[in-house]
Design a protein around this motif. Structure first.
Motif, PDB file in Angstrom:
ATOM      1  N   TYR A 114      48.762  37.596  37.943  1.00 57.34           N
ATOM      2  CA  TYR A 114      47.384  37.124  38.042  1.00 57.34           C
ATOM      3  C   TYR A 114      46.659  37.309  36.722  1.00 57.34           C
ATOM      4  CZ  TYR A 114      45.751  41.969  38.103  1.00 57.34           C
ATOM      5  OH  TYR A 114      45.470  43.268  37.748  1.00 57.34           O
ATOM      6  N   ARG A 115      45.470  36.730  36.607  1.00 60.91           N
ATOM      7  CA  ARG A 115      44.535  37.025  35.515  1.00 60.91           C
ATOM      8  C   ARG A 115      43.149  37.167  36.132  1.00 60.91           C
ATOM      9  NH1 ARG A 115      48.728  37.262  33.730  1.00 60.91           N
ATOM     10  NH2 ARG A 115      49.596  36.529  31.747  1.00 60.91           N
ATOM     11  N   LEU A 116      42.424  38.186  35.734  1.00 59.72           N
ATOM     12  CA  LEU A 116      41.077  38.429  36.225  1.00 59.72           C
ATOM     13  C   LEU A 116      40.293  39.103  35.113  1.00 59.72           C
ATOM     14  CD1 LEU A 116      39.126  38.456  38.749  1.00 59.72           C
ATOM     15  CD2 LEU A 116      39.941  40.788  39.161  1.00 59.72           C
ATOM     16  N   THR A 117      39.013  38.754  34.993  1.00 61.37           N
ATOM     17  CA  THR A 117      38.133  39.404  34.024  1.00 61.37           C
ATOM     18  C   THR A 117      37.074  40.189  34.778  1.00 61.37           C
ATOM     19  OG1 THR A 117      38.470  37.640  32.406  1.00 61.37           O
ATOM     20  CG2 THR A 117      36.547  39.044  32.099  1.00 61.37           C
ATOM     21  N   LEU A 118      36.847  41.414  34.355  1.00 57.77           N
ATOM     22  CA  LEU A 118      35.862  42.288  34.988  1.00 57.77           C
ATOM     23  C   LEU A 118      34.915  42.818  33.929  1.00 57.77           C
ATOM     24  CD1 LEU A 118      34.825  43.898  37.476  1.00 57.77           C
ATOM     25  CD2 LEU A 118      36.473  45.683  36.859  1.00 57.77           C
ATOM     26  N   SER A 119      33.640  42.552  34.112  1.00 54.30           N
ATOM     27  CA  SER A 119      32.604  43.099  33.239  1.00 54.30           C
ATOM     28  C   SER A 119      32.060  44.375  33.866  1.00 54.30           C
ATOM     29  CB  SER A 119      31.479  42.071  33.046  1.00 54.30           C
ATOM     30  OG  SER A 119      30.328  42.684  32.504  1.00 54.30           O
TER      31      SER A 119
END
Length: 550
Positions: A63-68
């Protein structure tokens, strides 16, 4: 850290979660209601999200996910006092779940849910205390190290930057202090930056470039109304001409999740957020678990589903709700595939489209109880896709795709009506003259002491004054004033932080600093331990300053 580029395909989907809460920490009280904002988010959003990432990692899902992660949230997650209070919160919820099991012994459908909540809180307590030793940031960093989760950050206290731009020094300190906090906590510099409220003004890209940022996000009209018409609409970034790129929110994928009418969370099978035993049980029974034993609040134990059609709320069916979450995840991925199929025919320069889907993290699990399960299925289904939709981070997209079109985004935000009206209006406009006055006084203080030898207490006082400025600038307080929720608390936070600044400013100017009072302020507002008041000296603005990459 190794970062894999997405597989080649017809187009990309980038999901970005923004995890942020205002700085709410009150050691001066034995307990404080607004600290529950953090505890609820930890229980229903952050820990379940980590569990999702753990399962994806265990199953080797690509998967790919971005978390701020906002600096205020990072500070609160690492705070010893709040960690201790969170354990008390979990034990309280466990005690209430046990009481509910007894109370519902003649209501088997309700008792089944009460037992579910007991298991949920037991698992949460065990995960937090035993598996992660109270360090949720370490769990996120572990997944960042795999290259599948990209961590980024935002401004120091989530200040609404277009309204702080009366002073560029104020904007730079919001940006640079936030990045410095993130680097100290994670050991790495962020390549992306979440503009608070996605609020942009032309020229902000210069501050971001000086801080070493490669990309940021705007709402759809930020790119659609850019200085040059975007060749690919919101489905490709634009370059700001200084090494920084802007990505725009895709309105279609946003609407499917956010819309009150069309969005998935409003489905009748999902758990009803507003049906909570804190408002439904007898006061004597629920008193130990609500505010001061008198004011009813959410407890987290909820027995009903959305139901709809203005009918009496029906009992919640977890299995049915989770099945619906998977169904909605498949629907979401299928619609992104159809979007990419349509867009593929329009991309005539070798570029592949990217669908950018940014959301507040707290929507998943907290407001939408099944949301983390929906997200897990979206990531699983998209990673398995053999069609045209591939998961990507925006950072990876910039590395793989041709150079973006050059243009300047338009002033914009993702707030109501698309600009600044939610953060400056008849309910909250009074705060800005006070914020600007304090900012200018802070700058003058930093300028006036340049070259002087300060005592340790003077340095501490000026650093604490800088913290008070940042905390007063948080966008959360004017937002709350406009939304009409905890208005008194928001007013008090702004006025308290400004009062603390004014006290420190006046005592410094009159050489009447009281170390006892200063220490008390440092204990109450212990955020940003490495802050340096000298950054508020406009003549010291470090144009071209770039945080070192790790």
């Amino acid at each position: 850290m190794t970062t894999s580029l997405p597989r080649s395909g017809q187009g990309f989907l980038s999901i970005i979660l923004h995890a942020h809460l205002p700085y709410v920490r009150h050691p001066e009280h034995d307990s404080f209601f607004e600290e529950n904002w953090l505890f609820e988010a930890m229980t229903e959003c952050y820990l379940p999200l980590i569990a999702v990432l753990d399962r994806l990692h265990a199953d080797n899902v690509d998967y790919r996910l971005t978390l701020s992660l906002s600096p205020t949230l990072i500070s609160m997650l690492r705070d010893d006092l709040l960690q201790t209070r969170y354990l008390s919160y979990l034990h309280s919820r466990l005690e209430l779940a046990e009481k509910e099991i007894i109370r519902t012994r003649k209501q088997p459908e309700y008792q089944k849910l009460a037992r579910l909540y007991r298991r949920f809180y037991l698992h949460t307590l065990s995960t937090y205390q035993d598996r992660y030793q109270g360090d949720l940031l370490a769990a996120f960093k572990k997944h960042q190290s795999t290259g599948k989760l990209e961590l980024i950050t935002t401004a120091a206290t989530h200040g609404f930057l277009p309204l702080l731009n009366v002073s560029e020094t104020a904007v730079r300190n919001q940006v640079n202090t936030g990045i410095a906090m993130f680097k100290a906590a994670t050991g790495s510099a962020p390549s992306g930056f979440w503009l608070p409220e996605c609020a942009y003004y032309p020229g902000l890209e210069t501050v971001l470039a000086d801080a070493g940022i490669a990309y940021f996000f705007v709402d759809s009209h930020g790119i659609m109304d850019a200085s040059s018409p975007p060749r690919h609409g919101v489905y490709a970034p634009i370059a700001c001409g200084n090494g920084v790129a802007a990505f725009a929110r895709d309105p279609e994928s946003s609407r499917q999740v956010w819309s009150a009418k069309e969005g998935y969370p409003g489905d009748f099978d999902y758990r009803e957020y507003y049906s909570d035993i804190g408002f439904e049980r007898e006061l004597d029974y629920i008193a130990p678990y609500i505010l001061d034993g008198k004011t009813r609040i959410n407890t987290g134990i909820k027995y009903h589903r959305v139901t709809g059609d203005n009918r009496p709320k029906e009992i919640y069916n977890p299995r049915q709700a989770l099945a619906k979450a998977r169904e909605h995840a498949q629907d979401f991925v299928d619609k992104r595939q159809r979007q990419i199929d349509r867009l593929g025919a329009t991309m005539d320069d070798g570029r592949q489209p990217i669908i950018v889907a940014p959301y507040d993290a707290e929507l998943f699990g907290h407001w939408w109880f099944e949301g983390t399960h929906w997200l897990e299925w979206v990531l699983r289904l998209a990673s398995e896709s053999t069609g045209g939709v591939q998961l990507s981070s925006c950072g990876d997209y910039l590395k793989q795709q041709p150079s973006p079109q050059v243009a300047t985004p338009a002033a914009s935000s993702w707030g109501d009506q698309g600009y600044s009206s939610y953060w400056i209006n008849e309910t909250n406009a009074w705060i800005y003259p006070l914020l600007h006055k304090a900012e200018l006084q802070m700058e003058k203080l930093a300028h006036d002491v340049q070259g002087l030898t300060l005592t340790p207490i003077q340095t501490r006082a000026l650093n604490q004054a800088a913290r008070s400025i940042l905390l007063a600038q948080a966008s959360d307080w004017p937002f709350i004033m406009k939304s009409g929720t905890t208005i008194d608390y928001a007013n008090k936070r702004v006025t308290d932080h400004l009062a603390r600044f004014n006290y420190l400013h006046d005592c410094f100017r009159k050489n009447r600093l009281n170390e006892r009072y200063l220490t008390a302020l440092e204990i109450m507002d212990n955020i940003f331990p490495d802050i340096d008041f000298r950054d508020y000296n406009p003549s010291n603005v470090r144009v071209g300053f770039k945080p070192a990459r790790s």
